[in-house]
Design a protein around this motif. Structure first.
Motif, PDB file in Angstrom:
ATOM      1  N   ARG A  80       0.836  -1.202   0.000  1.00 20.05           N
ATOM      2  CA  ARG A  80       0.000   0.000   0.000  1.00 20.05           C
ATOM      3  C   ARG A  80       0.869   1.249   0.000  1.00 20.05           C
ATOM      4  O   ARG A  80       0.410   2.341   0.313  1.00 20.05           O
ATOM      5  CB  ARG A  80      -0.944   0.024   1.219  1.00 20.05           C
ATOM      6  N   GLY A  81       2.172   1.092  -0.347  1.00 23.15           N
ATOM      7  CA  GLY A  81       3.095   2.222  -0.362  1.00 23.15           C
ATOM      8  C   GLY A  81       2.810   3.196  -1.493  1.00 23.15           C
ATOM      9  O   GLY A  81       2.232   2.837  -2.517  1.00 23.15           O
ATOM     10  N   ASP A  82       3.225   4.421  -1.290  1.00 22.43           N
ATOM     11  CA  ASP A  82       3.066   5.454  -2.320  1.00 22.43           C
ATOM     12  C   ASP A  82       3.944   5.126  -3.522  1.00 22.43           C
ATOM     13  O   ASP A  82       5.116   4.804  -3.373  1.00 22.43           O
ATOM     14  CB  ASP A  82       3.465   6.828  -1.781  1.00 22.43           C
ATOM     15  N   ALA A  83       3.375   5.207  -4.699  1.00 22.62           N
ATOM     16  CA  ALA A  83       4.114   4.930  -5.928  1.00 22.62           C
ATOM     17  C   ALA A  83       5.062   6.084  -6.233  1.00 22.62           C
ATOM     18  O   ALA A  83       4.701   7.258  -6.094  1.00 22.62           O
ATOM     19  CB  ALA A  83       3.155   4.721  -7.092  1.00 22.62           C
ATOM     20  N   GLN A  84       6.271   5.733  -6.631  1.00 19.34           N
ATOM     21  CA  GLN A  84       7.284   6.701  -7.041  1.00 19.34           C
ATOM     22  C   GLN A  84       7.703   6.497  -8.490  1.00 19.34           C
ATOM     23  O   GLN A  84       8.324   7.362  -9.078  1.00 19.34           O
ATOM     24  CB  GLN A  84       8.532   6.558  -6.151  1.00 19.34           C
ATOM     25  N   TRP A  85       7.394   5.330  -9.053  1.00 11.19           N
ATOM     26  CA  TRP A  85       7.866   4.922 -10.381  1.00 11.19           C
ATOM     27  C   TRP A  85       6.734   4.370 -11.227  1.00 11.19           C
ATOM     28  O   TRP A  85       5.779   3.806 -10.704  1.00 11.19           O
ATOM     29  CB  TRP A  85       8.933   3.830 -10.245  1.00 11.19           C
ATOM     30  N   GLN A  86       6.884   4.484 -12.551  1.00 14.34           N
ATOM     31  CA  GLN A  86       5.988   3.842 -13.509  1.00 14.34           C
ATOM     32  C   GLN A  86       6.819   2.870 -14.327  1.00 14.34           C
ATOM     33  O   GLN A  86       7.848   3.257 -14.864  1.00 14.34           O
ATOM     34  CB  GLN A  86       5.335   4.803 -14.487  1.00 14.34           C
ATOM     35  N   LEU A  87       6.372   1.645 -14.392  1.00 15.35           N
ATOM     36  CA  LEU A  87       7.046   0.630 -15.192  1.00 15.35           C
ATOM     37  C   LEU A  87       6.183   0.390 -16.422  1.00 15.35           C
ATOM     38  O   LEU A  87       5.062  -0.115 -16.311  1.00 15.35           O
ATOM     39  CB  LEU A  87       7.243  -0.653 -14.392  1.00 15.35           C
ATOM     40  N   LEU A  88       6.673   0.794 -17.576  1.00 14.01           N
ATOM     41  CA  LEU A  88       5.934   0.648 -18.825  1.00 14.01           C
ATOM     42  C   LEU A  88       6.257  -0.701 -19.437  1.00 14.01           C
ATOM     43  O   LEU A  88       7.425  -1.085 -19.503  1.00 14.01           O
ATOM     44  CB  LEU A  88       6.306   1.769 -19.794  1.00 14.01           C
ATOM     45  N   TRP A  89       5.218  -1.420 -19.838  1.00 13.34           N
ATOM     46  CA  TRP A  89       5.420  -2.753 -20.394  1.00 13.34           C
ATOM     47  C   TRP A  89       4.408  -3.015 -21.489  1.00 13.34           C
ATOM     48  O   TRP A  89       3.465  -2.263 -21.678  1.00 13.34           O
ATOM     49  CB  TRP A  89       5.348  -3.815 -19.303  1.00 13.34           C
ATOM     50  N   ASN A  90       4.671  -4.087 -22.222  1.00 15.30           N
ATOM     51  CA  ASN A  90       3.832  -4.462 -23.351  1.00 15.30           C
ATOM     52  C   ASN A  90       3.964  -5.961 -23.561  1.00 15.30           C
ATOM     53  O   ASN A  90       5.071  -6.485 -23.576  1.00 15.30           O
ATOM     54  CB  ASN A  90       4.323  -3.705 -24.591  1.00 15.30           C
ATOM     55  N   ASN A  91       2.855  -6.645 -23.708  1.00 15.83           N
ATOM     56  CA  ASN A  91       2.873  -8.067 -24.038  1.00 15.83           C
ATOM     57  C   ASN A  91       2.667  -8.174 -25.547  1.00 15.83           C
ATOM     58  O   ASN A  91       1.552  -7.999 -26.041  1.00 15.83           O
ATOM     59  CB  ASN A  91       1.781  -8.823 -23.297  1.00 15.83           C
ATOM     60  N   PRO A  92       3.724  -8.466 -26.312  1.00 16.56           N
ATOM     61  CA  PRO A  92       3.612  -8.481 -27.770  1.00 16.56           C
ATOM     62  C   PRO A  92       2.657  -9.538 -28.308  1.00 16.56           C
ATOM     63  O   PRO A  92       2.222  -9.439 -29.452  1.00 16.56           O
ATOM     64  CB  PRO A  92       5.039  -8.733 -28.248  1.00 16.56           C
TER      65      PRO A  92
END
Length: 83
Positions: A24-36
């Protein structure tokens, strides 16, 4: 319309939270991903991560050849998805 608020449940979080299960921690990062296998090449899904889970979530995506990029949360106004 906020159904949770009407039913007496918790309101939606104002601060984005980490996508790691149980965190439940505050988000600091965005991880961008894609399932081809199921997404078009330009599509980017986004998981949010706190400082403590960024590396774990990124490694998870890298091992599955899904990871594209990790950015600080404030670089994007509104993430497309956190699921």
């Amino acid at each position: 319309m906020n159904l949770l608020g009407q039913l007496g449940g918790a309101a939606a979080a104002e601060t984005p939270i980490c996508s790691r299960k149980g965190c439940r921690g505050d988000a600091q990062w965005q991880l961008l991903w894609n399932n081809p296998k199921i997404h078009t090449p330009g599509r980017r899904k986004i998981w949010l991560a706190c400082d403590g889970h960024r590396e774990w979530l990124q490694d998870y995506l890298v091992q599955r050849s899904l990871w594209k990029e990790t950015l600080p949360l404030e670089e994007s106004a509104t993430p497309e998805s956190s699921a």
